[in-house]
Design an enzyme around this catalytic site. Sequence first.
Site, PDB file in Angstrom:
ATOM      1  N   ASP A  63       7.022  14.568   6.584  1.00  0.00           N
ATOM      2  CA  ASP A  63       7.012  15.590   7.110  1.00  0.00           C
ATOM      3  C   ASP A  63       6.255  15.640   8.576  1.00  0.00           C
ATOM      4  OD1 ASP A  63       7.294  18.710   7.530  1.00  0.00           O
ATOM      5  OD2 ASP A  63       5.138  18.678   6.815  1.00  0.00           O
ATOM      6  N   ASP A  65       4.818  18.845  10.841  1.00  0.00           N
ATOM      7  CA  ASP A  65       3.922  19.770  11.158  1.00  0.00           C
ATOM      8  C   ASP A  65       2.943  19.987   9.928  1.00  0.00           C
ATOM      9  OD1 ASP A  65       4.563  20.732  13.593  1.00  0.00           O
ATOM     10  OD2 ASP A  65       6.349  21.494  12.930  1.00  0.00           O
TER      11      ASP A  65
HETATM   12  P1  TMP Z   1       7.712  20.825   9.152  1.00  0.00           P
HETATM   13  O1  TMP Z   1       8.854  20.453   8.595  1.00  0.00           O
HETATM   14  O2  TMP Z   1       7.726  19.608  10.346  1.00  0.00           O
HETATM   15  O3  TMP Z   1       6.531  20.973   8.685  1.00  0.00           O
HETATM   16  O4  TMP Z   1       7.972  21.876  10.521  1.00  0.00           O
HETATM   17  C1  TMP Z   1       8.095  23.446   9.769  1.00  0.00           C
HETATM   18  C2  TMP Z   1       6.985  24.285   9.928  1.00  0.00           C
HETATM   19  O5  TMP Z   1       6.919  25.131  11.093  1.00  0.00           O
HETATM   20  C3  TMP Z   1       6.607  25.069   8.819  1.00  0.00           C
HETATM   21  O6  TMP Z   1       5.630  25.121   8.184  1.00  0.00           O
HETATM   22  C4  TMP Z   1       6.669  26.651   9.685  1.00  0.00           C
HETATM   23  C5  TMP Z   1       6.395  26.293  11.027  1.00  0.00           C
HETATM   24  N1  TMP Z   1       6.744  27.212  12.042  1.00  0.00           N
HETATM   25  C6  TMP Z   1       6.093  27.766  12.861  1.00  0.00           C
HETATM   26  O7  TMP Z   1       4.971  27.270  12.964  1.00  0.00           O
HETATM   27  N2  TMP Z   1       6.678  28.680  13.591  1.00  0.00           N
HETATM   28  C7  TMP Z   1       7.748  28.977  13.514  1.00  0.00           C
HETATM   29  O8  TMP Z   1       8.183  30.103  14.649  1.00  0.00           O
HETATM   30  C8  TMP Z   1       8.529  28.561  12.865  1.00  0.00           C
HETATM   31  C9  TMP Z   1      10.238  29.141  12.827  1.00  0.00           C
HETATM   32  C10 TMP Z   1       8.174  27.680  11.791  1.00  0.00           C
HETATM   33 MG    MG Z   2       4.744  20.796   7.407  1.00  0.00          MG
END
Ligand code: TMP
Ligand code: MG
Length: 322
Positions: A63, A65
């Site tokens: 993953d 974030d």
């Molecule tokens: P990931 O799959 O790389 O972890 O990315 C998804 C993450 O992004 C999830 O934990 C929620 C976050 N997110 C935000 O921080 N702001 C937003 O506006 C959206 C739609 C998701």
């Molecule tokens: Mg994540």
Amino acid sequence: MVFHIPWIYTPVRTILAIWHQLTKTEIPELTRVSVMMRERSRVEDTMYAMQKAGAGSLQVISDFDMTLTKFAHKGKRVPTTHNILNNRLLIDDDSTVKMKKLFNTYYPIEIDASLNPEEKLPYMVEWWTKVHDLLIQQRIRKDELARAVRDSNAVLREGCSAFFDCLAEQRVPLLIFSAGVGDILEEVIRQNHVFHPNVHIISNYMDFDHTGVLQAFKGQLIHSYNKRAGALSHGATLRELHGQPNVLLLGDSLGDLSMADGVSTAQNILTVGFLNDQVEERKESFLNSFDIVLLRDETMDVPNAILRFIVSSEISKVHREK
Ligand code: TMP
Ligand code: MG
């Protein structure tokens, strides 16, 4: 001296062997208090099987974030790829407030330990759809993205560059599977000088018109809890990695566990979960789901140590050949 007395030799050797077995810490990082495992023996067996098969059989699926990036840095939350777009350079004041409000509404649902993934799913679709619609309305320009990333406080976990570099050196494919924004993710890793040729990405990519203005998002939406569908529909990317049946999977959400569902030939899967937030509330479910759980650990020390262990036979082979 005792070794020269034959009758004492065997028992002493046995005791020494048991002592070594009890105290052996092939991977000292796994003995830290921030590391939890439901079944240590399964972790060890999987790691030994992966080490035996070597780097040539390994792929990493991660993953992005809050897994490859930090959760917090110097006491402040690190922005996700979506939140990097929440910048006055790209969107107006009204929209930055709206995006923050959406985050404050839906992020607590995403990590709510009392709701199961099926219950969360409609809220996640709602969150992503609202944010993507808002970003499209703001007519974001492609040529502003690099500056937005440069101006942001996005930061990879400590030791992340070493992780990327080791994978590239060992020619281990790294699939980054993110529900974030692919264009931003690419810019973050490019600016950190780790966008190596072994990196593959599945994410939400922006679609720009011929003047470079955002007009839509490409393909099927990926959110935190539909990665299984994403994994199955991106068969082509995953087929390329099918020669590597051993998977090291990294994530920070239970939804990330399905990222390897498209790897039909998987033999050994070792899953590592970063438990960043709501730690006490989510500890049990993480322990029941990931092989290794890292509590409030902002580093890549454990994934790096596991990787070093798996490829160590390869490293010694290279040294022997030199
Ligand atoms: P990931 O799959 O790389 O972890 O990315 C998804 C993450 O992004 C999830 O934990 C929620 C976050 N997110 C935000 O921080 N702001 C937003 O506006 C959206 C739609 C998701
Ligand atoms: Mg994540």
